[in-house]
Design an enzyme around this catalytic site. Structure first.
Site, PDB file in Angstrom:
ATOM      1  N   LYS A 270       0.863  -1.190   0.000  1.00 17.82           N
ATOM      2  CA  LYS A 270       0.000   0.000   0.000  1.00 17.82           C
ATOM      3  C   LYS A 270       0.894   1.232   0.000  1.00 17.82           C
ATOM      4  O   LYS A 270       1.691   1.426   0.916  1.00 17.82           O
ATOM      5  CB  LYS A 270      -0.910   0.005   1.237  1.00 17.82           C
ATOM      6  CG  LYS A 270      -1.670   1.330   1.448  1.00 17.82           C
ATOM      7  CD  LYS A 270      -2.616   1.298   2.650  1.00 17.82           C
ATOM      8  CE  LYS A 270      -3.222   2.663   2.942  1.00 17.82           C
ATOM      9  NZ  LYS A 270      -4.107   2.683   4.123  1.00 17.82           N
ATOM     10  N   ASP A 275      -2.559  10.351   3.436  1.00 20.81           N
ATOM     11  CA  ASP A 275      -3.961   9.956   3.596  1.00 20.81           C
ATOM     12  C   ASP A 275      -4.705  10.991   4.430  1.00 20.81           C
ATOM     13  O   ASP A 275      -4.646  10.965   5.661  1.00 20.81           O
ATOM     14  CB  ASP A 275      -4.035   8.568   4.261  1.00 20.81           C
ATOM     15  CG  ASP A 275      -5.481   8.090   4.435  1.00 20.81           C
ATOM     16  OD1 ASP A 275      -6.384   8.702   3.839  1.00 20.81           O
ATOM     17  OD2 ASP A 275      -5.680   7.094   5.158  1.00 20.81           O
ATOM     18  N   LYS A 282     -10.238  13.068   7.721  1.00 24.74           N
ATOM     19  CA  LYS A 282      -9.769  12.690   9.059  1.00 24.74           C
ATOM     20  C   LYS A 282      -9.761  13.915   9.964  1.00 24.74           C
ATOM     21  O   LYS A 282      -9.630  15.042   9.480  1.00 24.74           O
ATOM     22  CB  LYS A 282      -8.341  12.145   8.975  1.00 24.74           C
ATOM     23  CG  LYS A 282      -8.221  10.760   8.399  1.00 24.74           C
ATOM     24  CD  LYS A 282      -6.775  10.302   8.396  1.00 24.74           C
ATOM     25  CE  LYS A 282      -6.645   8.898   7.813  1.00 24.74           C
ATOM     26  NZ  LYS A 282      -7.302   7.847   8.596  1.00 24.74           N
ATOM     27  N   ASP A 293       1.614   6.474   5.546  1.00 26.61           N
ATOM     28  CA  ASP A 293       0.647   5.510   5.010  1.00 26.61           C
ATOM     29  C   ASP A 293       1.157   4.756   3.779  1.00 26.61           C
ATOM     30  O   ASP A 293       0.420   3.998   3.164  1.00 26.61           O
ATOM     31  CB  ASP A 293      -0.678   6.230   4.710  1.00 26.61           C
ATOM     32  CG  ASP A 293      -1.891   5.327   4.892  1.00 26.61           C
ATOM     33  OD1 ASP A 293      -1.754   4.280   5.558  1.00 26.61           O
ATOM     34  OD2 ASP A 293      -2.963   5.666   4.365  1.00 26.61           O
ATOM     35  N   GLU A 354      -9.359   3.756   1.972  1.00 23.54           N
ATOM     36  CA  GLU A 354      -8.815   3.834   0.607  1.00 23.54           C
ATOM     37  C   GLU A 354      -7.755   2.783   0.331  1.00 23.54           C
ATOM     38  O   GLU A 354      -7.526   2.432  -0.826  1.00 23.54           O
ATOM     39  CB  GLU A 354      -8.242   5.238   0.353  1.00 23.54           C
ATOM     40  CG  GLU A 354      -6.802   5.479   0.846  1.00 23.54           C
ATOM     41  CD  GLU A 354      -6.627   5.351   2.347  1.00 23.54           C
ATOM     42  OE1 GLU A 354      -7.628   5.472   3.070  1.00 23.54           O
ATOM     43  OE2 GLU A 354      -5.487   5.113   2.800  1.00 23.54           O
ATOM     44  N   ARG A 356      -7.638  -0.428   0.865  1.00 21.05           N
ATOM     45  CA  ARG A 356      -8.191  -1.623   0.213  1.00 21.05           C
ATOM     46  C   ARG A 356      -8.579  -1.337  -1.239  1.00 21.05           C
ATOM     47  O   ARG A 356      -8.565  -2.226  -2.077  1.00 21.05           O
ATOM     48  CB  ARG A 356      -9.368  -2.159   1.049  1.00 21.05           C
ATOM     49  CG  ARG A 356     -10.533  -1.222   1.164  1.00 21.05           C
ATOM     50  CD  ARG A 356     -11.438  -1.518   2.352  1.00 21.05           C
ATOM     51  NE  ARG A 356     -10.883  -1.017   3.619  1.00 21.05           N
ATOM     52  CZ  ARG A 356     -11.491  -1.146   4.794  1.00 21.05           C
ATOM     53  NH1 ARG A 356     -12.637  -1.790   4.890  1.00 21.05           N
ATOM     54  NH2 ARG A 356     -10.932  -0.653   5.885  1.00 21.05           N
TER      55      ARG A 356
HETATM   56  N1  BES Z   1      -4.272   4.696   6.813  1.00 17.90           N
HETATM   57  C1  BES Z   1      -5.423   4.443   7.598  1.00 17.90           C
HETATM   58  C2  BES Z   1      -5.164   3.450   8.731  1.00 17.90           C
HETATM   59  C3  BES Z   1      -4.289   3.951   9.838  1.00 17.90           C
HETATM   60  C4  BES Z   1      -4.837   4.596  10.920  1.00 17.90           C
HETATM   61  C5  BES Z   1      -2.922   3.721   9.816  1.00 17.90           C
HETATM   62  C6  BES Z   1      -4.017   5.026  11.957  1.00 17.90           C
HETATM   63  C7  BES Z   1      -2.113   4.150  10.833  1.00 17.90           C
HETATM   64  C8  BES Z   1      -2.653   4.802  11.916  1.00 17.90           C
HETATM   65  C9  BES Z   1      -6.536   3.872   6.726  1.00 17.90           C
HETATM   66  O1  BES Z   1      -6.552   4.326   5.422  1.00 17.90           O
HETATM   67  C10 BES Z   1      -7.819   4.295   7.345  1.00 17.90           C
HETATM   68  O2  BES Z   1      -8.071   5.457   7.374  1.00 17.90           O
HETATM   69  N2  BES Z   1      -8.596   3.331   7.830  1.00 17.90           N
HETATM   70  C11 BES Z   1      -9.832   3.627   8.453  1.00 17.90           C
HETATM   71  C12 BES Z   1     -10.853   2.605   7.992  1.00 17.90           C
HETATM   72  C13 BES Z   1     -12.257   2.956   8.350  1.00 17.90           C
HETATM   73  C14 BES Z   1     -12.708   4.191   7.579  1.00 17.90           C
HETATM   74  C15 BES Z   1     -13.157   1.783   8.015  1.00 17.90           C
HETATM   75  C16 BES Z   1      -9.621   3.545   9.967  1.00 17.90           C
HETATM   76  O3  BES Z   1      -8.843   2.711  10.425  1.00 17.90           O
HETATM   77  O4  BES Z   1     -10.203   4.348  10.673  1.00 17.90           O
HETATM   78 ZN    ZN Z   2      -4.759   4.918   4.653  1.00 15.24          ZN
HETATM   79 MN    MN Z   3      -7.621   6.126   5.179  1.00 13.61          MN
END
Ligand code: BES
Ligand code: ZN
Ligand code: MN
Length: 499
Positions: A270, A275, A282, A293, A354, A356
């Site tokens: 990835k 992000d 966020k 990320d 994103e 996935r």
């Molecule tokens: N890049 C993030 C995951 C992440 C969060 C990595 C904190 C490192 C630290 C990923 O793209 C994401 O935002 N995932 C969401 C998924 C949700 C929207 C279903 C998450 O984990 O909140």
């Molecule tokens: Zn991400």
């Molecule tokens: Mn994300």
């Protein structure tokens, strides 16, 4: 990145060698090992006295500096605990302590002597590998956007390892090569992870891949731009970069370590270079950490570099799905439906899920290589940090043997992982009224539903997914850890029959 040289050479009288730091490994005991008598005499009995006074017990991970004599400027005692039965956890602890202390000192060169340890302890090459790995990791420092005034270069340049009778020079050299290659790979990962999002864009990653291919043997690179991806139908991947001014890139790196016709192992990373969450924006706090990320992509770079340094006799294809996730008038919106390369349609209910979306098209793409096994690596979910914290990488797989191999590789390298289920029951959370599947679940287990999503694009081969959101970087002090490069290298070396 400045490199540290580590060489193996048997030095019969280390106390007479000209060195700025003589490092003596010692088991946990109150008296001087007989084998160190001459050394101790040359140092006016300071080692024996230190042990007798109880100022240094030799417990694993402990250290003590002593002033040197003659050609030896200073002496560093390193405790090895019960050296006769040393686990990889202990070897890592000892090596981390040694590396941190030595790299933080003013010494430019060092000589590590094993003659204080009992001869023929089984795990000696494991200890040499860990010392080499931890020295390489400790030696790394980020400098790309810093003035030298703030961070002068490390003094340490050369380390000699003298194993005496404990291990053959050949075995020691192989261990040093494995440790330093893994360390250099992990340091490349850390550098890419640490670079800010305004420098490390998808195009920058593509350029770094080309640069790596130029300086590395048996590595070739090709890059698919947005037009080529559109021709292939990668509309899920492309939807993530819609809101960004940065062009998305699919970076394909091929390492050929054996016959061209041999089926490759595939690593898929990835590579979200920043992000923001997109329209599902966020919160502001700590959003800077989302430059990390692309840690999965970074670990693919690191593993391919290390594999090439080790000349592993297997073929590996690394595929990086690189994009920047931004909000804008052209960005993907919640509720949008896209068609992936596989033909499956996806309802994007949350643009922050994103990872996935870029990975699923990369997973379909790698089918063309007829891979033996595919491992994707991704900072995929915050939920994996809730479940496992910073200690373990989440492991998900559609194949029990592959899952076992990755778990074992994590244990043996002490870069550990833990397996989660991807049962049918969890898949139902991804049902959508408007598409073949939705990109988020609805009922908890966020890391599992993310893995379930990916598994639907990985049905034609043996596949595992590593969720490294908790392990790829630290929040304080901020920075990339280089994980899971040690785990990946252990796995690849085993597959190459090198372990
Ligand atoms: N890049 C993030 C995951 C992440 C969060 C990595 C904190 C490192 C630290 C990923 O793209 C994401 O935002 N995932 C969401 C998924 C949700 C929207 C279903 C998450 O984990 O909140
Ligand atoms: Zn991400
Ligand atoms: Mn994300």
């Amino acid at each position: 990145m400045a490199n540290l040289s580590i060489t193996v050479r048997n030095v019969s009288a280390p106390e007479q060698a000209k060195t700025q730091a003589l490092i003596v490994l010692l088991p946990e005991r109150k008296t001087l090992p007989k084998s160190l008598k001459t050394l101790d005499v040359a140092l006016d009995g300071t080692v024996a006295t230190t042990l007798k006074l109880g100022d240094f017990t030799g417990s694993a991970g402990s250290h003590r500096w002593l002033p040197g004599r003659g050609n030896v400027q200073r002496v560093l005692l390193i405790g090895c605990g019960d050296a006769s039965k040393m686990s990889v956890a202990t070897a890592k602890k000892i090596s981390e302590g040694l590396a941190k202390t030595l790299v933080g000192s003013a010494a430019v060169d060092a000589l590590i002597s094993f003659s204080g340890l009992p001869p023929k302890i089984g795990s000696i090459s494991q200890l040499i590998e860990q010392i080499s790995l931890q020295l390489s990791l400790a030696h790394y420092q980020y400098s790309h956007t810093l003035n030298q005034r703030k961070k002068p270069p490390r003094p340490l340049k050369r380390v000699t390892i003298s194993t005496g009778d404990s291990c053959s020079v050949g075995d020691a050299r192989r261990a040093v090569l494995a440790g330093t290659a893994t360390g250099q790979g992990a340091n490349l990962t850390r550098e890419l992870v640490n670079l800010p999002g305004n420098i490390c864009t998808p195009k920058y990653l593509a350029g770094e891949a080309r640069r790596l291919a130029r300086k590395t043997k048996n590595l070739s690179v090709s890059v698919l731009d947005e037009r080529k991806m559109a021709d292939l139908g990668m509309h899920s991947l492309l939807s993530v970069g819609n809101g960004s001014d940065q062009q998305s890139q699919l970076i394909v790196m091929k390492y050929q370590g054996t016959a061209a016709k041999a089926r490759p192992y595939c690593l898929v990373g990835k590579g979200i270079t920043f992000d923001t969450g997109g329209i599902s924006l966020k919160p502001g706090a700590k959003m800077d950490e989302m430059k990390f990320d692309m840690g999965g992509a970074g670990s693919v770079f690191g593993a391919l570099y290390a594999a090439s340094l080790m000349s592993l006799p297997i073929n590996i294809v690394g595929v990086i799905a690189a994009a920047e996730n931004m909000p804008s008038g052209r960005a993907t919106k919640p509720g949008d439906v896209v068609t992936s390369m596989s033909g499956k349609t996806i309802e994007i209910l949350n643009t922050d899920a994103e990872g996935r979306l870029v990975l699923c098209d990369a997973l379909t793409y790698v089918e063309r290589f007829s891979p033996v096994e595919v491992v994707d690596i991704a900072t995929l979910t915050g939920a994996i940090i809730v479940a496992l914290g910073q200690e373990a990488t989440g492991i998900f797989s559609n194949d029990d043997q592959l899952a076992e191999s990755l778990l074992a590789a994590g244990d043996r390298s002490y870069d550990r992982g833990w397996r989660f289920p991807i049962w049918e029951e969890y898949h139902r959370q991804l049902d959508s009224q408007f598409a073949d599947l939705a990109n988020i679940g609805t009922g908890g287990a966020g890391s599992i539903t993310a893995a379930c999503f990916l598994s639907q694009f990985a049905q034609n081969y043996k596949w595992a997914h590593l969720d490294i959101a908790g392990t790829a970087f630290r929040g304080a002090p901020k920075g990339g850890t280089g994980r899971p490069v040690p785990l990946l290298m252990q796995y690849l070396r085993e597959r190459a029959g090198k372990l």
